[in-house]
Write an enzyme that holds these catalytic residues in place. Structure first.
Site, mmCIF file in Angstrom:
data_model
loop_
_atom_site.group_PDB
_atom_site.id
_atom_site.type_symbol
_atom_site.label_atom_id
_atom_site.label_comp_id
_atom_site.label_asym_id
_atom_site.label_seq_id
_atom_site.Cartn_x
_atom_site.Cartn_y
_atom_site.Cartn_z
ATOM 1 N N ASP A 42 -54.147 -5.151 -1.930
ATOM 2 C CA ASP A 42 -54.211 -5.505 -0.633
ATOM 3 C C ASP A 42 -53.798 -4.753 0.055
ATOM 4 O OD1 ASP A 42 -51.394 -5.117 -1.591
ATOM 5 O OD2 ASP A 42 -50.719 -6.954 -0.277
ATOM 6 N N TYR B 245 -52.399 -1.262 2.624
ATOM 7 C CA TYR B 245 -51.189 -0.632 2.784
ATOM 8 C C TYR B 245 -50.215 -1.539 3.738
ATOM 9 C CZ TYR B 245 -53.410 3.570 0.510
ATOM 10 O OH TYR B 245 -54.115 4.351 -0.208
ATOM 11 N N PHE C 292 -57.728 2.090 -0.238
ATOM 12 C CA PHE C 292 -57.168 3.146 -0.686
ATOM 13 C C PHE C 292 -57.252 4.278 0.435
ATOM 14 C CE2 PHE C 292 -58.505 1.352 -4.858
ATOM 15 C CZ PHE C 292 -57.272 1.351 -5.483
ATOM 16 N N HIS D 158 -54.342 1.125 -12.721
ATOM 17 C CA HIS D 158 -54.353 1.767 -11.328
ATOM 18 C C HIS D 158 -53.910 3.128 -11.291
ATOM 19 C CE1 HIS D 158 -53.128 1.229 -7.303
ATOM 20 N NE2 HIS D 158 -53.907 0.156 -7.017
#
Length: 222
Positions: free
Chosen positions: A65, A67, A78, A187
């Site tokens: 989801d 930031y 990202f 991740h």
């Protein structure tokens, strides 16, 4: 119907926007934006689509989801805009990019150049309340983004799906077409990057696959 997306995605997803769950999601979002601080700005929610047309899509990088801190999210997984401090997960992506392709570690976290090369930076949830990670994960976004992944799975041309972290990896079940390549791994966050993200060489693997299929690979220059 009002046009939501600015390119070929509009036609591909127009039926999705007419479904009951999406209409409910839209109503809820209007309330959320009215009553809370929500990221990204409403006009940036669909940037992942508007920056990477379906017809140009070569690589899908799937995030979780947006930031949730002020000034970070702008609709690309990202990525942060110019002048915003590079977040830890993206720093680790850059370290792997440098180790894998020898690309110098960028000073900016703005990944818009990737989108111009056919890399789609999609989160499974497209909005979030300030300082409350995953606060919008159960409101209907994942039904929508699962439908998006299914549409990409239908593409005639081979696509690289990059699934980092358990949340993204759960979407592997939607990618049923064996002409595509799935690259999955831990991740890139500081909590898990040392468990196999570093050294996984996702960028060169993606490029080799695209070249083998006669598709010009991205340069990955930021």
């Amino acid at each position: 119907m009002k046009k939501i997306l600015k390119n070929d995605w509009q036609e591909i997803l127009k039926d999705e926007f007419e479904k009951d769950y999406y209409k409910e999601l839209r109503k809820l979002l209007i309330e959320e934006y009215r009553n809370y601080e929500v990221f990204p700005k409403a006009e940036d929610i669909f940037n992942a689509f508007n920056y990477t047309p379906y017809s140009k899509l070569k690589v899908l990088i799937l995030g979780q989801d947006p930031y949730h801190n002020v000034g970070q999210a702008h609709g690309l997984a990202f990525s942060v805009r110019e002048g915003v401090k590079v977040p830890p997960s993206l720093k680790n992506i850059y370290k792997e990019l440098n180790a894998d392709l020898g690309i110098e570690i960028p000073s900016t976290g703005y990944l818009k150049n990737w989108t111009k090369e056919g890399i789609m930076l999609l989160n499974t949830t497209l909005t979030v309340r300030a300082h409350q990670p995953m606060s919008h994960s159960k409101i209907g976004w994942e039904i929508f983004t699962d439908a998006v992944i299914r549409k990409i799975n239908e593409k005639e041309e081979p696509v690289v799906f990059i699934l980092w972290g358990n949340h993204a990896r759960k979407r592997k079940r939607l990618i049923t077409n064996d002409r595509h390549l799935i690259i999955e791994g831990p991740h890139p966050s500081p909590f898990s990057a040392n468990r196999g993200f570093f050294g996984s060489r996702p960028f060169s693997r993606a490029n080799e696959f695209l070249k083998e299929n006669g598709i010009e690979p991205p340069t990955w220059e930021v």
